[in-house]
Design a protein around this motif. Structure first.
Motif, short mmCIF file in Angstrom:
data_model
loop_
_atom_site.label_atom_id
_atom_site.label_comp_id
_atom_site.label_asym_id
_atom_site.label_seq_id
_atom_site.Cartn_x
_atom_site.Cartn_y
_atom_site.Cartn_z
N THR A 26 0.84 -1.19 0.00
CA THR A 26 0.00 0.00 0.00
C THR A 26 0.87 1.24 0.00
N LEU A 27 0.61 2.13 -0.95
CA LEU A 27 1.25 3.45 -0.96
C LEU A 27 0.31 4.41 -0.25
N ARG A 28 0.91 5.31 0.54
CA ARG A 28 0.10 6.26 1.31
C ARG A 28 0.74 7.64 1.28
N TYR A 29 -0.10 8.64 1.07
CA TYR A 29 0.34 10.03 1.09
C TYR A 29 -0.62 10.80 1.97
N ASP A 30 -0.07 11.58 2.90
CA ASP A 30 -0.88 12.39 3.81
C ASP A 30 -0.43 13.83 3.67
N ALA A 31 -1.34 14.73 3.33
CA ALA A 31 -1.00 16.13 3.13
C ALA A 31 -0.45 16.79 4.40
N ARG A 32 -0.69 16.19 5.57
CA ARG A 32 -0.11 16.74 6.81
C ARG A 32 1.39 16.48 6.88
N ASP A 33 1.89 15.55 6.10
CA ASP A 33 3.32 15.26 6.00
C ASP A 33 3.66 15.32 4.51
N PRO A 34 3.63 16.53 3.93
CA PRO A 34 3.58 16.68 2.48
C PRO A 34 4.83 16.28 1.71
N TYR A 35 5.94 16.12 2.38
CA TYR A 35 7.17 15.75 1.68
C TYR A 35 7.36 14.23 1.61
N ALA A 36 6.54 13.46 2.29
CA ALA A 36 6.78 12.03 2.45
C ALA A 36 5.71 11.17 1.80
N VAL A 37 6.11 9.96 1.43
CA VAL A 37 5.19 8.89 1.07
C VAL A 37 5.56 7.68 1.93
N ARG A 38 4.61 6.80 2.10
CA ARG A 38 4.85 5.58 2.85
C ARG A 38 4.47 4.39 1.97
N MET A 39 5.24 3.33 2.12
CA MET A 39 4.92 2.09 1.42
C MET A 39 4.89 1.00 2.48
N ALA A 40 3.75 0.36 2.61
CA ALA A 40 3.55 -0.65 3.65
C ALA A 40 3.49 -2.04 3.04
#
Length: 138
Positions: A26-40
């Protein structure tokens, strides 16, 4: 209200134990942490048998779909005409996964629609984050 984008992708695991030909990720992007993406990654795909999530720069993923990028724990590069390789380096070992480039571009397009590149700073709450860090300092 924060914008959160999640997208399921199929990752083909190249170097791992236990060996699995492909895994859901799963790729995840949260505008509250706008520079980062997460891959789970799910527990069955990891050495420890627990869910694992990697956090890295959105810019790294954006650059890596077109050319080799990264020199740290996460590296991204094109592979063939329709795949992108993501390498995750940890003390326990290295995991290498292939993901369809089209899926990554779709995810990055959705993230850019939520927070355009170069406008990330407008989505940061520096005062709120600093207050949270200092809350227990007194």
């Amino acid at each position: 209200m924060s914008t959160v984008i999640e997208q399921a992708v199929e990752a083909r695991l190249i170097a791992s134990a236990p060996r699995m030909p492909s895994i859901p990720a799963t790729l995840r992007y949260d505008a509250r942490d706008p520079y980062a993406v997460r891959m789970a990654f799910p527990a069955p795909a990891t050495l420890e048998g627990v869910d694992v999530s990697w956090t890295f720069a959105r810019d790294l993923l954006t650059a890596g779909v077109d050319r080799a990028a990264g020199d740290g724990d996460v590296r991204v590069r094109p592979y063939g005409y329709d795949r992108t390789v993501l390498e995750f380096h940890a003390p326990e070992g290295t995991a290498i996964v292939h993901v369809r480039t089209a899926a990554l571009r779709r995810f990055l397009g959705r993230a850019a629609a939520a927070v355009p590149a170069g406008r990330e700073h407008a989505h940061l709450d520096v005062d709120g984050d600093l207050a949270e860090l200092l809350r227990d300092a007194c």
